[in-house]
Design a protein around this motif. Structure first.
Motif, short mmCIF file in Angstrom:
data_model
loop_
_atom_site.label_atom_id
_atom_site.label_comp_id
_atom_site.label_asym_id
_atom_site.label_seq_id
_atom_site.Cartn_x
_atom_site.Cartn_y
_atom_site.Cartn_z
N SER A 263 0.84 -1.19 0.00
CA SER A 263 0.00 0.00 0.00
C SER A 263 0.88 1.25 0.00
N THR A 264 0.29 2.35 -0.36
CA THR A 264 1.05 3.60 -0.41
C THR A 264 1.61 3.99 0.96
N THR B 128 5.60 4.32 1.82
CA THR B 128 6.14 5.57 2.36
C THR B 128 6.98 5.32 3.60
#
Length: 209
Positions: A5-6, A10
């Motif tokens: 997932s983003t 990150t």
């Protein structure tokens, strides 16, 4: 194929960047600490010393350093106090001998057993060059605290069931025997160096397991 997932990507990217950045800063500081004196190292000398000493002290040189000429051993003993207030002086404990026993016949000896005590003693001696009892500076006091904490981590808070009051160190320097083909005469004497008693309090155990 797993898809991240983003938010997870990150976090991974930021963590990786932080590790790379921290490693780069540490390596840069070690390089500046060992490099010839320059404007940058002079300006940030206090910060560099604070990062390097004592755990990351460096003794490498651009070219091969001189080989060791002596075998240095370090012993320690403690004074304890019984419940009735009587003070007892314990026998000397061979700290170097313990490390050597842990290394001997070990195919993958610990870096702690190989170098921690040896480097701590080198650090102490390099920061206490005077023989006239002069009080050392901040670096010398740091060396004393580092050496004391290494020994106390091995002794613990008690000896023989009694609380430790003071600790004392001594070292012996025995010359490394010359090779058989050498015409040098082997050293006969083994000079000892005995330090004064250092008091022990609860702050000396701060952070120790």
């Amino acid at each position: 194929m797993r898809t991240w997932s983003t938010p997870a990507l990150t976090v991974l990217c930021l963590s990786g960047a932080g590790m790379i950045g921290g490693t780069a800063i540490l390596l840069g500081a070690l390089f500046l600490h060992n490099a010839p004196s320059n404007a940058l190292s002079q300006e940030y000398r206090q910060q560099l010393d604070g990062l390097v000493y004592p755990e990351f002290e460096q003794n490498w040189k651009l070219f091969a350093p001189n080989p060791l000429q002596q075998n240095i051993t370090v012993d320690a003993r403690v004074q304890t106090i019984a419940e009735d207030g009587e003070v007892h002086t314990r026998d000397w404990t061979g700290l170097t001998a313990r490390d050597a026993a842990a290394i001997r016949h070990n195919p993958a000896p610990s870096h702690v057993d190989q170098n921690m005590l040896r480097r701590a003693w080198d650090f102490y001696e390099s920061s206490h060059p005077a023989e006239d009892g002069a009080v050392p500076g901040q670096r010398g006091k740091l060396a004393e605290e580092y050496l004391k904490r290494i020994a106390l981590q091995r002794f613990g808070r008690t000896a023989g069931g009694e609380r430790i009051l003071q600790i004392q160190f001594r070292s012996a320097a025995k010359a490394v025997p010359p090779p058989a083909w050498s015409t040098e005469e082997p050293g006969e004497s083994t000079p000892y160096k005995e330090l004064p008693w250092w008091p022990v309090d609860e702050d000396d155990y701060r952070g120790l397991l």
